[in-house]
Design a protein around this motif. Structure first.
Motif, short mmCIF file in Angstrom:
data_model
loop_
_atom_site.label_atom_id
_atom_site.label_comp_id
_atom_site.label_asym_id
_atom_site.label_seq_id
_atom_site.Cartn_x
_atom_site.Cartn_y
_atom_site.Cartn_z
N VAL A 95 -6.36 0.25 -0.31
CA VAL A 95 -6.11 0.32 1.14
C VAL A 95 -7.30 -0.26 1.88
N LYS A 103 -0.89 7.96 3.50
CA LYS A 103 -0.89 8.12 2.04
C LYS A 103 -1.06 9.59 1.65
N LEU A 114 -4.49 5.51 5.34
CA LEU A 114 -5.00 6.54 4.43
C LEU A 114 -4.38 7.89 4.73
N SER A 150 -5.44 3.09 -5.84
CA SER A 150 -4.57 2.79 -4.71
C SER A 150 -5.26 3.14 -3.39
N VAL A 151 -6.17 4.12 -3.40
CA VAL A 151 -6.96 4.41 -2.19
C VAL A 151 -7.94 3.27 -1.92
N GLU A 168 -4.36 6.67 -8.77
CA GLU A 168 -4.37 7.08 -7.36
C GLU A 168 -5.65 6.63 -6.66
N GLU A 171 3.68 8.76 -6.77
CA GLU A 171 4.23 10.10 -6.57
C GLU A 171 5.54 10.26 -7.34
N ALA A 208 1.60 11.96 -0.20
CA ALA A 208 1.29 12.60 -1.49
C ALA A 208 1.51 14.11 -1.38
N LEU A 219 0.83 -1.20 0.00
CA LEU A 219 0.00 0.00 0.00
C LEU A 219 0.87 1.25 0.00
N LEU A 220 1.89 1.24 0.87
CA LEU A 220 2.75 2.43 0.92
C LEU A 220 3.56 2.53 -0.37
N SER A 266 2.75 1.55 -3.33
CA SER A 266 1.98 2.02 -4.49
C SER A 266 1.81 3.54 -4.44
N THR A 267 1.70 4.09 -3.22
CA THR A 267 1.66 5.56 -3.13
C THR A 267 2.97 6.15 -3.60
#
Lengths: 648, 648
Positions: free
Chosen positions: B562, B601, B598, B558-559, B555, B254, B605, B246-247, B249-250
């Motif tokens: 999570v 994330k 979240l 990816s949210v 994006e 970015e 960002a 998850l982290l 993918s953020t």
């Protein structure tokens, strides 16, 4: 701007003082001479081409100077700062001297084409852009170093030779404005356009936001009243209220963006090009070559700044947060003690005592916020940010995080650790009301009273019984220079931000918060107006197109309040009773609803356009025109080249 | 652009064909004459001032024309489209003819200063901007109406007189490019700069993203492999994997923004000004005056469009979504049937049969996606959007919502309604692998095979055994005009988007997905490259500064992932076992972790700058220079005025 017009500037016949410059007592003659020469000198010689006059009082010449400018100089200055004005065809355009005739209300003899606030802004801009050329230091002050391109006024300010520069009030205009603004009790809108003309866009936009926000809270307040009147404890209704609140807060923040676009389009600031940002006055460092501008200016290593931020500021902020939590725990001890006292000897006095800890805590919170504010300013200034905007962002972030925790930590603790809804409601009410009263008092009434007392003493000394209107120029300047300086809209927005937190974070527990917020804001409009007109020096107008980082702050608060309200509703015994079999289902339902609400919020923010359709069209039209003009220009340039090639 | 240079344009000595225009067979002579005259006519007479030549084949003159332009004409065109090129001092600047000498590699006799793709883009721009003046219709075709300012080429296309316009391949360059791109098996980067020179920025950016995304998935794949090899069923590890995912993918999304800024800065498109957007070709309506441009053009009521969107398109999309869910339920019936069958007669065949429903479903999904795609295109085109960008946004939204549901609904159902993790893993694997195989086949291999067969037949007919390199111009044109048209990067990005969904939505259940994605993407690079070089007509280069709406789409995915991953982990028996006493604590912990993730994330960002520091500096420098230039210009203009005033 060019020599051909400079002869006009020598005609000082109708000198109108706009800005006051106060130099320190005992400033050397050569410094004064050099500085005033630079101010009146022609643009071509690197001067500001303004007019300056010493103020002659009964005690002779003090170090106070009045600055003005010819009408033509102001028009050229308006072009230099990129002012946007309304044209005869009702469209907004960037003012240029050559196209001056196409603007509404323009006439060569109409000296009101530019408002006084605009003129003062132009003069401030010209003074700040008065730059050193070959001077190595300020004449007479070898320790006040200069380098080519350094703003002279900023160096004079940082070395203490220049005490202050401030714009003069226009007593007549001010009286008119204050009459229509707060002079009579009326239901209606504020005269935003007049406020903008007198105080500039930043302040007018704050009052616009305050007014808008107050109106926007009215539906919440109206729905909240019956909950109090009929003592509805029914959680069905609380759920409805909270849901309404959450969606409503998204709507009002989105609609504000549109309102803001309408206002700033009308004022021309929506179209104003951002000027290239100079280093802020306090920025210091070793002289070096700026890689962007290629000019010599102080340089400061970004790594050093990062180290200061992460190794000093961040730990300090964390320590402050810890301290704030520590104070909170003391408050809970006090609360417990008051409760015990009330149980032991039940009386009217003891039940009143129940409120005392909250009130004390509210006062302590305000004091801590104030002290922290100074510390944050000191630290952020010590971090040595190059740009004012970066300084502001770091300062706002520091202050917001601390104030948020300081104000709301106890409420979070009561709600989600102690699960005491009654105490939550009581604490919320006490904190909200106490902080509102304190703020109104400290911010407006106290300074007003002090100012009034000072004015009375001043008059007594002058042995005159004149009213404000009859004051001579030197009396007016002497009175105004002693007035406090308005430090910007930061504190005012912060107050609204915290109020928004009180209203929305726990709205399903205490619907009456919106009512208090509305009542407070109505008086806030009056007290803030009073403060602007009577307590402080007139501030320089500052063009702005939006409320900046505060929009983000309010939106973040509204996201957090979705989470808190969902949890509060989930914890209520009434909702609990709907899921008798399984706590799991309850929690899952609450989580689902929360995610749905958040999704709706984001979709709404995405779907509602930030600018109304007609403003979008007008902006598209301007963009189209500027692209067309560019094409024309290229074509004209090529024609010219062609012409030259043929004839030479 | 102006007459002074036009004499140069008559020198057709080194005519280089760049673009092919194919007119319909039987187009009237007068139309052809008028059209070609407009193309070669001088700018001052409203022409495009290009060069045009009919293609003479063995069968005589067919209605195929080759368009070229003189070197000078192309340079002026480069200025008109606002091309940004590298200067001698390594900075990127907007090209102007007058400053041409300051650009790197510029020489009056260097005809490679502009790449062939840039030349073709310029010609396309000039052709599309060839506008009707006083013509009321296309000569010879009274039904094909024109009005002043209407793009002639667009009207010719919509009335079927013009069949196609496409740029010619450069066989030699293409051979070099394909050799360095996919000609040899190698580990390394793609020659992105060469791809950009040949195919333009949009396509190069897609391949850049594909490559970046593949590299970015490698850490996930590497961590995922041991889970499969050692058959780790330990949920501690799954939690770690999911959190990392998850982290990660953020971070990758970015960092891509920064990579993208680096690439497009180097290519100059980051600095290119957006051109004013014309109505899209298919847009129709009653002639009226556009309030923005003041020009006559078709107008279509925005309310009518809104009605079409909300009363027809929206219900249709909902119906499609319902149908997709219905098909999903049939799939589950099939799945149940296969399971029953396997239980009854257990054999190798029956265990293989277990996979059949998923495979069939995957194929059905692909077919439904394809059909829906056509419907969406039809509907969006029927909505009659004025701007291409608005059309694209509505189309992408429609397609994304449907594809998301169509592909992932069954997985969501299995995971959160059936709670069958084994089936989820199996379905996920089958869907992912089947869709990858189908896509590679349908997208590249099948068209490649068809094209190859066609080419072979063509050659046989021409009775020649020449290789591609020896083809004469008319053979090349005839071969290329029959090739398929590349319809843009939409489908390619969509494929990656769905793949990202498969990898991230359920990453804690099936860590191997990343491995398959990496393997697929490596072959995807090769098959897409093959497709671009061998299967399709050369597309026109399209300058672009970023991947646009796809960044937002990734994006959002990816949210969502999570949320899904947190729920999946919360549902696992191992995590369950950690909270033996209370399910409540479990759910609350999961919810807390989800909100924390979240929040992290969003903060990440916010904190990671979108552009690397050196690009920021370069942009700031350019902005500063343009502001300075503007000041200089104003000053120069005033000087000139002054000069004129004195001397006349």
């Amino acid at each position: 701007m060019v020599e051909s017009w400079s002869f006009l500037d020598t005609a000082e016949s109708n000198f109108r003082p706009l800005v006051v410059i106060e130099l320190a007592k005992g400033t050397k003659e050569e410094t004064i001479e050099w500085f005033t020469k630079r101010i009146v000198d022609k643009k071509a010689n690197g001067g500001a081409q303004l007019l300056i006059k010493p103020l002659v009082t009964e005690n002779g010449v003090e170090n106070i100077y009045l600055v003005g400018a010819s009408h033509l100089r102001l028009l050229l200055g308006a072009e230099a700062v990129g002012l946007v004005k309304e044209c005869s065809d009702n469209s907004m355009r960037t003012f240029t001297y050559s196209s001056r005739k196409t603007f509404k209300h323009y006439a060569d003899d109409n000296h009101d084409f530019l408002t006084m606030a605009e003129c003062q802004y132009i003069i401030k801009h010209e003074l700040e852009n008065l730059r050193a050329r070959d001077e190595k230091m300020i004449p007479g002050y070898p320790q006040a170093k200069l380098y080519p391109g350094k703003s002279i006024v900023r160096r004079l300010l940082t070395s203490g030779i220049l005490i202050q520069i401030f714009p003069l009030h226009d007593r007549e205009e001010l009286k008119k404005l204050s009459h229509s603004w707060y002079g009579r009790v009326k239901i209606g809108y504020q005269p935003l356009d007049d406020i903008r003309c007198y105080f500039g866009e930043t302040i007018a936009l704050y009052f616009g936001f305050l007014e808008y926000f107050t109106f926007a809270l009215i539906p919440m307040a109206v729905i909240g009243i019956p909950y109090y009147v009929f003592a509805w404890e029914d959680y069905d209704k609380y759920v409805m209220f909270a849901t309404f609140n959450l969606l409503w807060s998204t709507v009002i923040l989105e609609v504000w963006k549109r309102m803001c676009a309408i206002l700033t389009y009308r004022w021309g600031t929506l179209l104003m090009k951002r000027q290239f940002e100079e280093p802020r006055p306090g920025f210091h460092g070793v002289l070096g070559i700026n890689p962007v501008t290629g000019r010599e200016e102080p340089m400061y290593s970004s790594i050093k700044r990062q180290l200061r931020i992460y190794l000093v500021s961040l730990p300090f902020v964390c320590l402050c947060l810890y301290f704030s939590l520590y104070v909170m725990m003391i408050y809970f001890d006090l609360e417990q003690w008051a409760l015990d006292y009330h149980k032991e000897n039940e009386s009217n006095f003891s039940s009143l005592m129940l409120y005392v800890p909250s009130i004390i805590y509210a006062i302590v919170i305000e004091i801590m916020n104030l002290i922290y504010r100074y510390a944050a300013e000191f630290l952020t200034s010590w971090e040595n940010h190059r740009l004012e905007s970066s300084y502001q962002n770091h300062l706002i972030l520091k202050v917001l995080v601390f104030n948020f925790l300081n104000c709301f930590a106890s409420l979070f603790y009561i709600a989600f650790v102690m699960f005491d809804m009654k105490l939550l409601r009581q604490s919320l009410a006490t904190l909200l009301i106490t902080s509102q009263i304190l703020n109104q008092f400290a911010e407006s009434l106290l300074p007003y009273w002090l100012q009034k007392r000072y004015n009375r003493r001043m008059r007594k000394r002058m042995c005159s019984t004149k009213t404000d209107m009859d004051l001579s120029l030197d009396e007016q300047v002497n009175m105004e220079k002693e007035m406090g300086t308005y430090l910007g809209t930061f504190d005012d927005y912060l107050e609204l931000f915290l109020q928004f937190g009180y209203v929305s974070l726990f709205s399903c527990v205490y619907p009456l918060a919106a009512v208090f917020a509305v009542l407070n804001n109505i008086t806030e409009i009056y007290s803030d107006a009073l403060k602007m007109c009577r307590v402080y020096k007139r501030p320089f107008a500052e063009p702005t197109a939006n409320i900046g980082v505060w929009q983000l702050a309010f939106e973040t608060m509204s996201v957090i309040s979705v989470v808190t309200n969902c949890i509060l509703i989930g914890m209520s015994p009434e909702v609990d009773a709907l899921f008798p079999d399984s706590k799991m289902d309850l929690v899952l339902t609450v989580a689902l609803v929360e995610h749905l609400l958040l999704a709706i919020k984001f979709i709404m923010a995405f779907v509602i356009p930030d600018k109304p359709r007609d403003i979008q069209m007008k902006l598209a039209k301007l963009e189209f025109e500027s692209l067309e003009a560019l094409k024309q220009q290229v074509r004209a340039f090529q024609m010219q080249l062609h012409f030259l090639l043929i004839h030479h």
